[in-house]
Design a protein around this motif. Structure first.
Motif, short mmCIF file in Angstrom:
data_model
loop_
_atom_site.label_atom_id
_atom_site.label_comp_id
_atom_site.label_asym_id
_atom_site.label_seq_id
_atom_site.Cartn_x
_atom_site.Cartn_y
_atom_site.Cartn_z
N ILE A 184 -0.95 -2.65 9.07
CA ILE A 184 -1.88 -2.07 8.11
C ILE A 184 -1.60 -0.60 7.81
N ASN A 185 -0.68 0.01 8.56
CA ASN A 185 -0.49 1.45 8.36
C ASN A 185 0.94 1.93 8.51
N GLY A 186 1.89 1.09 8.11
CA GLY A 186 3.29 1.53 8.08
C GLY A 186 3.92 1.71 9.44
N GLY A 187 3.60 0.84 10.38
CA GLY A 187 4.25 0.86 11.68
C GLY A 187 3.69 1.86 12.66
N ARG A 188 2.59 2.52 12.32
CA ARG A 188 2.03 3.54 13.21
C ARG A 188 1.01 2.92 14.17
N LEU A 223 -11.16 1.03 4.27
CA LEU A 223 -12.29 0.12 4.29
C LEU A 223 -13.19 0.28 3.07
N ALA A 224 -13.14 1.45 2.45
CA ALA A 224 -13.95 1.70 1.25
C ALA A 224 -13.28 1.20 -0.03
N SER A 225 -12.07 0.64 0.10
CA SER A 225 -11.32 0.19 -1.07
C SER A 225 -10.96 -1.28 -0.94
N PRO A 226 -11.80 -2.19 -1.43
CA PRO A 226 -11.47 -3.61 -1.36
C PRO A 226 -10.13 -3.95 -1.99
N ASP A 227 -9.75 -3.26 -3.06
CA ASP A 227 -8.49 -3.58 -3.72
C ASP A 227 -7.29 -3.23 -2.85
N ARG A 228 -7.36 -2.09 -2.15
CA ARG A 228 -6.28 -1.74 -1.22
C ARG A 228 -6.18 -2.76 -0.10
N MET A 229 -7.33 -3.15 0.45
CA MET A 229 -7.31 -4.14 1.52
C MET A 229 -6.71 -5.45 1.04
N ARG A 230 -7.06 -5.85 -0.17
CA ARG A 230 -6.51 -7.10 -0.70
C ARG A 230 -5.01 -7.00 -0.91
N ASP A 231 -4.54 -5.87 -1.37
CA ASP A 231 -3.10 -5.69 -1.55
C ASP A 231 -2.37 -5.83 -0.22
N ILE A 232 -2.90 -5.23 0.83
CA ILE A 232 -2.27 -5.34 2.15
C ILE A 232 -2.30 -6.79 2.62
N ASP A 284 0.81 -1.21 0.00
CA ASP A 284 0.00 0.00 0.00
C ASP A 284 0.86 1.27 0.00
N GLY A 285 2.02 1.20 -0.63
CA GLY A 285 2.91 2.35 -0.69
C GLY A 285 3.65 2.64 0.60
N LEU A 286 3.61 1.72 1.56
CA LEU A 286 4.23 1.91 2.86
C LEU A 286 5.20 0.76 3.15
N THR A 287 6.06 0.98 4.13
CA THR A 287 6.87 -0.10 4.68
C THR A 287 6.15 -0.65 5.89
N MET A 288 5.61 -1.83 5.77
CA MET A 288 4.88 -2.45 6.86
C MET A 288 5.86 -3.12 7.82
N VAL A 289 5.47 -3.14 9.08
CA VAL A 289 6.33 -3.69 10.13
C VAL A 289 5.53 -4.74 10.89
N GLY A 290 5.71 -6.00 10.52
CA GLY A 290 4.95 -7.08 11.12
C GLY A 290 5.74 -7.78 12.22
N HIS A 291 5.07 -8.70 12.90
CA HIS A 291 5.65 -9.47 14.00
C HIS A 291 5.42 -10.94 13.72
N LEU A 292 6.50 -11.68 13.53
CA LEU A 292 6.44 -13.10 13.21
C LEU A 292 6.85 -13.91 14.44
#
Length: 245
Positions: free
Chosen positions: A70-74, A90-99, A18-26
Protein backbone atom coordinates in the motif's frame (compact mmCIF):
# COMPACT_ATOMS: atom_id res chain seq x y z
CA UNK A 1 11.29 -17.43 -6.60
CA UNK A 2 11.51 -19.63 -3.50
CA UNK A 3 9.99 -22.98 -2.59
CA UNK A 4 8.95 -23.96 0.93
CA UNK A 5 9.23 -27.53 2.26
CA UNK A 6 5.50 -27.90 1.61
CA UNK A 7 6.13 -27.04 -2.08
CA UNK A 8 4.48 -23.65 -1.83
CA UNK A 9 6.21 -21.30 -4.26
CA UNK A 10 6.59 -17.61 -3.56
CA UNK A 11 7.86 -14.62 -5.44
CA UNK A 12 8.03 -10.88 -5.16
CA UNK A 13 5.90 -8.97 -7.65
CA UNK A 14 6.32 -5.30 -8.50
CA UNK A 15 3.54 -3.27 -10.08
CA UNK A 16 2.49 0.39 -10.33
CA UNK A 17 -0.26 1.95 -8.22
CA UNK A 18 -0.97 5.33 -6.65
CA UNK A 19 2.12 6.80 -8.31
CA UNK A 20 4.38 4.26 -6.58
CA UNK A 21 6.07 0.97 -7.37
CA UNK A 22 4.31 -1.52 -5.15
CA UNK A 23 6.13 -4.60 -3.93
CA UNK A 24 3.77 -7.49 -3.25
CA UNK A 25 4.28 -11.10 -2.16
CA UNK A 26 2.65 -13.87 -4.19
CA UNK A 27 2.33 -17.40 -2.81
CA UNK A 28 1.11 -20.32 -4.90
CA UNK A 29 0.12 -23.84 -3.84
CA UNK A 30 1.62 -27.05 -5.13
CA UNK A 31 0.44 -28.31 -8.49
CA UNK A 32 -0.25 -26.69 -11.81
CA UNK A 33 -4.03 -26.25 -11.98
CA UNK A 34 -6.09 -23.16 -11.32
CA UNK A 35 -7.13 -22.39 -7.78
CA UNK A 36 -9.14 -19.71 -5.98
CA UNK A 37 -7.33 -16.48 -5.19
CA UNK A 38 -7.10 -14.33 -2.08
CA UNK A 39 -5.98 -10.73 -1.79
CA UNK A 40 -4.40 -9.89 1.57
CA UNK A 41 -4.32 -6.22 2.52
CA UNK A 42 -1.83 -5.06 5.18
CA UNK A 43 -2.06 -2.55 8.00
CA UNK A 44 -1.08 1.10 7.74
CA UNK A 45 2.62 0.55 8.51
CA UNK A 46 2.92 -1.54 5.34
CA UNK A 47 3.61 -5.08 4.22
CA UNK A 48 5.97 -7.14 6.35
CA UNK A 49 6.76 -10.79 6.97
CA UNK A 50 3.65 -11.27 9.11
CA UNK A 51 1.33 -10.82 6.14
CA UNK A 52 3.72 -12.60 3.81
CA UNK A 53 3.45 -15.62 6.10
CA UNK A 54 -0.33 -15.31 5.95
CA UNK A 55 -0.13 -15.58 2.16
CA UNK A 56 2.12 -18.62 2.50
CA UNK A 57 -0.32 -20.23 4.95
CA UNK A 58 -3.23 -19.71 2.55
CA UNK A 59 -1.18 -21.17 -0.29
CA UNK A 60 -0.64 -24.25 1.85
CA UNK A 61 -4.43 -24.51 2.05
CA UNK A 62 -4.69 -24.37 -1.74
CA UNK A 63 -5.17 -20.67 -2.52
CA UNK A 64 -3.21 -18.37 -4.80
CA UNK A 65 -2.55 -15.57 -2.32
CA UNK A 66 -1.22 -12.08 -2.96
CA UNK A 67 -0.21 -9.97 0.01
CA UNK A 68 -0.36 -6.56 -1.62
CA UNK A 69 1.50 -3.36 -0.90
CA UNK A 70 0.00 0.00 0.00
CA UNK A 71 2.96 2.36 0.28
CA UNK A 72 5.69 1.53 -2.21
CA UNK A 73 7.59 -1.12 -0.29
CA UNK A 74 7.97 0.88 2.92
CA UNK A 75 7.43 -0.24 6.49
CA UNK A 76 6.71 2.73 8.74
CA UNK A 77 8.32 2.52 12.18
CA UNK A 78 7.37 6.05 13.22
CA UNK A 79 3.65 6.15 14.14
CA UNK A 80 3.28 9.82 13.22
CA UNK A 81 4.91 9.30 9.83
CA UNK A 82 2.58 6.37 9.25
CA UNK A 83 -0.49 8.40 10.17
CA UNK A 84 0.62 11.25 7.91
CA UNK A 85 0.58 8.80 5.02
CA UNK A 86 -2.41 6.66 5.96
CA UNK A 87 -4.95 9.29 7.00
CA UNK A 88 -5.08 11.04 3.59
CA UNK A 89 -5.29 7.64 1.93
CA UNK A 90 -8.23 6.58 4.09
CA UNK A 91 -9.94 9.88 3.25
CA UNK A 92 -9.74 9.13 -0.49
CA UNK A 93 -11.94 6.22 -1.62
CA UNK A 94 -10.71 6.64 -5.19
CA UNK A 95 -7.06 6.25 -4.19
CA UNK A 96 -7.90 3.17 -2.15
CA UNK A 97 -9.78 1.69 -5.08
CA UNK A 98 -6.88 2.34 -7.43
CA UNK A 99 -4.51 0.51 -5.07
CA UNK A 100 -6.96 -2.36 -4.72
CA UNK A 101 -7.65 -2.67 -8.43
CA UNK A 102 -3.93 -2.73 -9.23
CA UNK A 103 -3.38 -5.60 -6.82
CA UNK A 104 -6.44 -7.43 -8.11
CA UNK A 105 -5.15 -7.14 -11.65
CA UNK A 106 -1.87 -8.76 -10.59
CA UNK A 107 -3.63 -11.67 -8.93
CA UNK A 108 -6.02 -12.17 -11.83
CA UNK A 109 -3.13 -12.16 -14.30
CA UNK A 110 -1.42 -15.04 -12.48
CA UNK A 111 -2.10 -18.16 -14.61
CA UNK A 112 -2.72 -20.28 -11.50
CA UNK A 113 -5.53 -18.02 -10.29
CA UNK A 114 -9.16 -18.68 -11.16
CA UNK A 115 -10.17 -15.07 -11.93
CA UNK A 116 -13.81 -15.78 -11.15
CA UNK A 117 -13.11 -17.07 -7.63
CA UNK A 118 -11.27 -14.38 -5.68
CA UNK A 119 -11.83 -13.22 -2.11
CA UNK A 120 -10.18 -10.49 -0.09
CA UNK A 121 -9.06 -10.28 3.52
CA UNK A 122 -7.57 -7.13 4.95
CA UNK A 123 -6.28 -5.64 8.14
CA UNK A 124 -6.66 -1.97 9.06
CA UNK A 125 -5.93 0.12 5.98
CA UNK A 126 -5.78 -2.99 3.80
CA UNK A 127 -9.25 -3.96 4.96
CA UNK A 128 -10.56 -0.49 4.13
CA UNK A 129 -9.16 -0.89 0.62
CA UNK A 130 -10.95 -4.20 0.14
CA UNK A 131 -14.22 -2.73 1.36
CA UNK A 132 -13.83 0.01 -1.23
CA UNK A 133 -13.37 -2.62 -3.92
CA UNK A 134 -16.67 -4.09 -2.78
CA UNK A 135 -18.36 -0.70 -2.85
CA UNK A 136 -16.98 -0.29 -6.36
CA UNK A 137 -18.90 -3.38 -7.44
CA UNK A 138 -15.95 -5.72 -7.87
CA UNK A 139 -17.01 -9.36 -8.14
CA UNK A 140 -15.36 -10.83 -5.04
CA UNK A 141 -16.55 -14.03 -3.38
CA UNK A 142 -16.04 -12.67 0.15
CA UNK A 143 -14.54 -9.74 2.01
CA UNK A 144 -13.09 -10.24 5.47
CA UNK A 145 -11.60 -7.44 7.54
CA UNK A 146 -9.96 -7.05 10.94
CA UNK A 147 -9.83 -3.59 12.52
CA UNK A 148 -11.37 -1.98 9.43
CA UNK A 149 -14.92 -0.85 10.12
CA UNK A 150 -14.70 2.00 7.65
CA UNK A 151 -17.83 3.41 6.08
CA UNK A 152 -18.07 4.58 2.50
CA UNK A 153 -19.80 7.18 0.41
CA UNK A 154 -23.60 7.22 0.79
CA UNK A 155 -25.35 4.44 -1.08
CA UNK A 156 -22.25 2.74 -2.47
CA UNK A 157 -22.36 -0.23 -0.09
CA UNK A 158 -25.33 -1.43 -2.16
CA UNK A 159 -22.76 -2.39 -4.82
CA UNK A 160 -21.17 -5.01 -2.55
CA UNK A 161 -21.88 -8.39 -4.14
CA UNK A 162 -20.53 -10.82 -1.55
CA UNK A 163 -20.67 -11.69 2.15
CA UNK A 164 -18.72 -9.37 4.46
CA UNK A 165 -17.21 -10.49 7.74
CA UNK A 166 -15.56 -8.02 10.09
CA UNK A 167 -13.63 -8.54 13.31
CA UNK A 168 -12.76 -5.89 15.88
CA UNK A 169 -11.56 -5.67 19.46
CA UNK A 170 -14.05 -4.49 22.07
CA UNK A 171 -11.44 -2.09 23.49
CA UNK A 172 -10.29 -0.65 20.16
CA UNK A 173 -10.39 3.15 20.51
CA UNK A 174 -9.72 3.61 16.79
CA UNK A 175 -12.82 1.55 15.92
CA UNK A 176 -15.07 2.35 18.91
CA UNK A 177 -18.68 1.35 19.45
CA UNK A 178 -19.98 4.33 17.49
CA UNK A 179 -17.92 3.27 14.48
CA UNK A 180 -19.15 -0.30 14.82
CA UNK A 181 -22.71 0.97 14.81
CA UNK A 182 -22.12 3.16 11.74
CA UNK A 183 -20.52 0.29 9.82
CA UNK A 184 -23.22 -2.24 10.63
CA UNK A 185 -25.95 0.30 9.83
CA UNK A 186 -24.36 0.89 6.43
CA UNK A 187 -24.13 -2.84 5.69
CA UNK A 188 -27.67 -3.52 6.91
CA UNK A 189 -29.30 -0.68 5.00
CA UNK A 190 -27.51 -1.80 1.83
CA UNK A 191 -28.78 -5.35 2.15
CA UNK A 192 -25.31 -6.83 2.49
CA UNK A 193 -24.84 -10.32 3.93
CA UNK A 194 -22.71 -9.16 6.86
CA UNK A 195 -21.32 -10.44 10.13
CA UNK A 196 -19.42 -8.71 12.93
CA UNK A 197 -17.30 -10.46 15.54
CA UNK A 198 -16.26 -8.45 18.59
CA UNK A 199 -13.29 -9.93 20.45
CA UNK A 200 -13.69 -9.14 24.13
CA UNK A 201 -10.85 -7.21 25.74
CA UNK A 202 -8.85 -6.82 22.52
CA UNK A 203 -7.40 -3.50 21.36
CA UNK A 204 -6.51 -2.23 17.90
CA UNK A 205 -4.11 -4.42 15.87
CA UNK A 206 -4.63 -7.22 18.40
CA UNK A 207 -3.81 -9.77 15.69
CA UNK A 208 -0.36 -8.40 14.75
CA UNK A 209 2.50 -8.56 17.28
CA UNK A 210 4.75 -6.17 15.35
CA UNK A 211 2.16 -3.43 14.85
CA UNK A 212 1.17 -3.83 18.49
CA UNK A 213 4.67 -2.69 19.48
CA UNK A 214 4.02 0.84 18.21
CA UNK A 215 3.66 3.75 20.57
CA UNK A 216 0.09 4.53 19.54
CA UNK A 217 -2.39 4.38 22.41
CA UNK A 218 -5.03 1.66 22.28
CA UNK A 219 -2.84 -0.74 20.30
CA UNK A 220 -1.94 -4.12 21.77
CA UNK A 221 -1.42 -7.76 20.86
CA UNK A 222 -3.88 -10.39 22.09
CA UNK A 223 -2.46 -13.82 21.16
CA UNK A 224 -5.62 -15.82 21.90
CA UNK A 225 -7.91 -13.57 19.91
CA UNK A 226 -5.31 -13.33 17.14
CA UNK A 227 -5.58 -17.09 16.63
CA UNK A 228 -9.36 -16.94 16.80
CA UNK A 229 -9.51 -14.17 14.20
CA UNK A 230 -7.31 -16.19 11.86
CA UNK A 231 -9.59 -19.21 12.22
CA UNK A 232 -12.56 -16.97 11.49
CA UNK A 233 -10.86 -15.74 8.31
CA UNK A 234 -10.11 -19.29 7.17
CA UNK A 235 -13.69 -20.33 7.91
CA UNK A 236 -14.99 -17.43 5.81
CA UNK A 237 -12.82 -18.52 2.88
CA UNK A 238 -13.83 -22.17 3.30
CA UNK A 239 -17.50 -21.18 3.17
CA UNK A 240 -17.43 -18.63 0.36
CA UNK A 241 -14.55 -19.71 -1.86
CA UNK A 242 -13.66 -23.33 -1.09
CA UNK A 243 -10.57 -24.81 -2.66
CA UNK A 244 -12.52 -27.74 -4.07
CA UNK A 245 -15.66 -26.54 -5.87
Amino acid sequence: MTTTPTTVTTRTVEYPADGLTMVGHLALPAGSGRCPGVLIGPEGPGLNDFQRRRADALAELGYAALAFDINGGRWFTDPQEMLAYVNPLLASPDRMRDIGHAALDVLRAEPRTDPDRIAGIGYGTGGAILLELGRDGVDLRAIGTVNALTTGRPGEAAHIRCPVWAGVGSEDPIMPAAQRDAFTAEMQSAGVDWRLTVYGGAQHAFHHPTVAQTLLPGVGHHPQHAERAWRDVVDLLSECVPVAE
